[in-house]
Design a protein around this motif. Structure first.
Motif, PDB file in Angstrom:
ATOM      1  N   VAL A   1      -0.415  -3.651   1.481  1.00 49.98           N
ATOM      2  CA  VAL A   1      -1.454  -2.670   1.616  1.00 49.98           C
ATOM      3  C   VAL A   1      -1.150  -1.485   2.516  1.00 49.98           C
ATOM      4  O   VAL A   1      -0.810  -1.692   3.386  1.00 49.98           O
ATOM      5  N   THR A   2      -1.552  -0.280   1.735  1.00 44.50           N
ATOM      6  CA  THR A   2      -1.072   0.861   2.584  1.00 44.50           C
ATOM      7  C   THR A   2      -2.841   1.812   2.512  1.00 44.50           C
ATOM      8  O   THR A   2      -3.861   1.066   2.039  1.00 44.50           O
ATOM      9  N   GLU A   3      -2.866   2.981   2.926  1.00 41.58           N
ATOM     10  CA  GLU A   3      -4.299   3.450   3.022  1.00 41.58           C
ATOM     11  C   GLU A   3      -4.747   3.865   1.473  1.00 41.58           C
ATOM     12  O   GLU A   3      -5.984   3.774   1.214  1.00 41.58           O
TER      13      GLU A   3
ATOM     14  N   ALA B   1      -7.571  -5.014   1.986  1.00 37.61           N
ATOM     15  CA  ALA B   1      -7.333  -4.827   3.280  1.00 37.61           C
ATOM     16  C   ALA B   1      -8.094  -5.513   3.989  1.00 37.61           C
ATOM     17  O   ALA B   1      -7.948  -6.219   5.146  1.00 37.61           O
ATOM     18  N   ARG B   2      -9.308  -5.762   3.763  1.00 39.55           N
ATOM     19  CA  ARG B   2     -10.568  -6.789   4.313  1.00 39.55           C
ATOM     20  C   ARG B   2     -10.202  -7.967   4.124  1.00 39.55           C
ATOM     21  O   ARG B   2     -10.458  -8.899   5.289  1.00 39.55           O
ATOM     22  N   VAL B   3      -9.401  -8.531   3.200  1.00 33.67           N
ATOM     23  CA  VAL B   3      -9.013  -9.992   2.931  1.00 33.67           C
ATOM     24  C   VAL B   3      -8.011  -9.994   4.064  1.00 33.67           C
ATOM     25  O   VAL B   3      -7.740 -11.072   4.691  1.00 33.67           O
TER      26      VAL B   3
ATOM     27  N   GLN C   1       1.436  -2.580  -8.903  1.00 38.28           N
ATOM     28  CA  GLN C   1       1.133  -1.503  -7.955  1.00 38.28           C
ATOM     29  C   GLN C   1      -0.155  -1.081  -8.397  1.00 38.28           C
ATOM     30  O   GLN C   1      -0.358  -0.441  -9.409  1.00 38.28           O
ATOM     31  N   LEU C   2      -1.123  -1.260  -7.548  1.00 47.06           N
ATOM     32  CA  LEU C   2      -2.429  -0.528  -7.501  1.00 47.06           C
ATOM     33  C   LEU C   2      -2.732   0.754  -6.944  1.00 47.06           C
ATOM     34  O   LEU C   2      -2.517   0.787  -5.385  1.00 47.06           O
TER      35      LEU C   2
ATOM     36  N   VAL D   1       1.397  -5.939   5.811  1.00 47.34           N
ATOM     37  CA  VAL D   1       2.346  -6.621   5.100  1.00 47.34           C
ATOM     38  C   VAL D   1       1.997  -8.128   5.081  1.00 47.34           C
ATOM     39  O   VAL D   1       2.079  -8.625   6.361  1.00 47.34           O
ATOM     40  N   GLN D   2       1.824  -8.759   4.202  1.00 43.63           N
ATOM     41  CA  GLN D   2       1.386 -10.178   4.124  1.00 43.63           C
ATOM     42  C   GLN D   2       2.735 -11.006   3.062  1.00 43.63           C
ATOM     43  O   GLN D   2       2.636 -10.993   2.093  1.00 43.63           O
ATOM     44  N   GLN D   3       3.375 -11.898   3.946  1.00 42.95           N
ATOM     45  CA  GLN D   3       4.542 -12.395   3.093  1.00 42.95           C
ATOM     46  C   GLN D   3       4.733 -13.900   3.632  1.00 42.95           C
ATOM     47  O   GLN D   3       4.395 -14.006   4.999  1.00 42.95           O
ATOM     48  N   VAL D   4       5.078 -14.586   2.765  1.00 43.91           N
ATOM     49  CA  VAL D   4       5.317 -15.927   3.216  1.00 43.91           C
ATOM     50  C   VAL D   4       6.696 -16.065   4.274  1.00 43.91           C
ATOM     51  O   VAL D   4       6.543 -16.705   5.418  1.00 43.91           O
ATOM     52  N   HIS D   5       7.541 -15.186   3.989  1.00 44.12           N
ATOM     53  CA  HIS D   5       8.448 -14.984   5.053  1.00 44.12           C
ATOM     54  C   HIS D   5       9.591 -13.657   4.650  1.00 44.12           C
ATOM     55  O   HIS D   5       9.238 -13.211   3.461  1.00 44.12           O
ATOM     56  N   ILE D   6      10.024 -13.047   5.513  1.00 51.54           N
ATOM     57  CA  ILE D   6      10.900 -11.914   5.345  1.00 51.54           C
ATOM     58  C   ILE D   6      12.467 -12.046   5.550  1.00 51.54           C
ATOM     59  O   ILE D   6      12.796 -12.593   6.711  1.00 51.54           O
TER      60      ILE D   6
END
Length: 525
Positions: A430-432, A467-469, A456-457, A354-359
């Motif tokens: 990102v998930t698996e 995930a690499r990023v 959603q991809l 999980v990549q977020q500015v804030h939650i």
């Protein structure tokens, strides 16, 4: 006989909604909408509000029909066919029950209470007038180009160039001269170019943004601004573009520090699929043609603008775009506030990044914790910008404490970008085998009040790219000195090495006259 009666009820006219408080002088333009079977005569029906009963005009109609005393005003508020009803009852803002009869027999009732301004009551609840109802658009085996910013700003320009028929751009803010030049060139080629931006962003519209938007309008681009006291959304926060049969969706604003690659870490994706592109084109049309989509000239005449300087920093390009195929779904808020995002979180089985500015949306945060409780390896990376830094540090400590107390495979931290970007602006998951990319921040307002666009991809390869990023951002960057400081530092090191070379090389010879062995300078090792 029962079957005949049931069929008659199914084919009867019924209430579809009511607008008692359209926020006009004297509530002029108020109306009731009916759902009408094909080729039905309204002459057999009456409408009553407990005080007044009126017979409907003997008109043969079909589909969604609006009944009003003032059709001219009502047509500004609805896309339904409007029928004038002489003696149409005044609709009480405080609430009442409407009754629809056919030949004296009640066929439907509608009861509402406390009508808010400029909202329609339908399906048991209130929603803003003009609110859309877009379902998720899904496509399989879509050609995908996934990219990260600030690493690949050229991918944004490449997606916009070469348009032949249409460029429909939507954003929160727009101040990128490079993007504006591409759009102006497209308009000059005869391409239909339309731009929609938010009229009241936090901090106001910047002077440089006003200049760029004004230049676009002068170049023949249709520029509209989402603005007005009764706007359907708190903010038009989506960031996307439709270019012919392609859809570009990002987390970044249309400015040098966003899509230009001069500041923020963001994610983006280009989807080549006509159905997906047409879906977002419909969203763009719905959001720009309602009464809160104001022409630039009208907005400009009454607006004030704020000073601001564009970002100009340069960063390394560590991540090239990834190209391949994946299944894709495009969804928008407020229609899909939680559903799709929660589905991705709940379906994670191996990893959750999980990549977020804030939650601060509890549903998303709880679903993230639930994933860790299922044994999913979970990482939460939050922004470190000044306006969220202290809150995010506190949240990270809470998550770490929960993980320690419950023995969860959960880690959390505030991002440390160092020299790889200025600040985090991703709103991603990102998930698996899935990734979420787009503009949706994890706060309540974004979920239920804003216009946001997300993709959603689904596919292991595209998920692995993001995930690499994510892993690179999780580890943090390497320190990079400014160019002038680096040059001085290198000069000092080389100078010191030269002095050492001379001392070793010319310190004398042995008694036999054979020069001493001279080591290579450190810089060549």
């Amino acid at each position: 006989m029962f079957r005949v009666l049931a069929l008659a009820l199914v084919l009867s006219v019924s209430f579809a909604g009511v607008v008692p408080n359209p926020a006009t002088d004297g509530d002029r333009g108020e109306y009731v909408t009916l759902s009408v079977p094909e080729n039905t005569s309204l002459g057999a029906y009456t409408l009553a509000d407990g005080e007044t009963t009126v017979r409907l005009p003997d008109r043969t109609v079909s589909g969604l029909v609006a009944l009003a005393a003032d059709p001219a005003l009502a047509r500004n508020l609805t896309d339904a066919r409007v029928v004038r009803v002489p003696g149409f009852p005044r609709l009480a803002n405080g609430g009442e029950t409407l009754v629809l009869r056919r030949n004296g027999t009640v066929v439907d009732r509608l009861t509402y209470e406390n009508a808010p301004e400029s909202e329609v009551f339908a399906d048991g609840g209130w929603r803003p007038l003009g609110a859309t109802d877009f379902q998720t658009a899904t496509a399989s085996d879509v050609a995908v180009s996934a990219f990260a910013l600030p690493d690949a700003p050229q991918r944004v320009l490449a997606a916009l160039r070469g348009a032949e028929e249409r460029v429909l751009l939507a954003g929160y803010t727009f101040s990128s001269p490079r993007v504006a030049r591409v759009l102006a060139a497209a308009a000059d080629r005869g391409v239909r170019v339309r731009v929609l931006v938010e009229g009241g962003p936090v901090g106001g519209v910047a002077v440089n943004s006003a200049r760029v938007l004004g230049d676009l309008a002068a170049a023949g681009v249709e520029v509209r601004v989402f603005d007005g006291p009764r706007s359907r959304y708190a903010y038009h926060h989506a960031k996307y573009a439709v270019v012919d049969d392609r859809a570009l969706v990002t987390s970044e604003n249309w400015k040098p520090g966003g899509v230009g690659g001069h500041a923020t870490r963001g994610w983006g994706v280009v989807l080549r699929n006509p159905a997906v592109a047409d879906h977002l084109a419909a969203v763009h049309a719905a959001d720009s043609t309602w009464r809160d989509g104001v022409a630039w000239s009208t907005y400009r005449a009454n607006a004030t603008f704020q000073d601001g300087a564009p970002a100009t920093a340069a960063y390394r390009s560590d991540f090239a775009a990834w190209n391949g195929t994946a299944d894709a779904s495009v969804f928008v808020t407020p229609e899909d506030g939680h559903q799709t995002t929660l589905g991705v979180l709940r379906n994670a089985s191996e990893r959750l990044l999980v990549q977020q500015v804030h939650i601060d949306d509890a549903r998303f945060l709880n679903a993230t914790l639930d994933a860790a409780r299922r044994g999913v390896r979970t990482r939460v990376l939050l922004g470190g910008a000044w306006y969220v830094r202290e809150e995010n540090r506190a949240l990270v400590e809470r998550l770490r404490t929960t993980a320690r107390d419950e023995g969860l495979p959960l880690r959390a931290r505030v991002v440390d970008p160092r020299s790889r970007f200025d600040h985090l602006h991703v709103k991603g998951v990102v998930t698996e085998n899935a990734a979420l990319v787009g503009s949706l921040n994890w706060n309540h307002e974004s979920v239920v009040e804003n216009r946001e666009v997300m993709v959603q991809l689904r596919g292991g390869a595209v998920a692995d790219y993001y995930a690499r990023v994510f892993r690179a951002d999780w580890r943090g960057g390497v320190w990079r000195l400014p160019l002038c400081v680096l040059a001085v530092t290198v000069g000092i090191v080389l100078g010191a090495a030269g002095v050492m070379w001379r001392r070793v090389s010319f310190s004398g010879s042995g008694r036999s006259g054979v020069p001493r062995r001279v080591p290579r300078p450190p810089s060549s090792r």
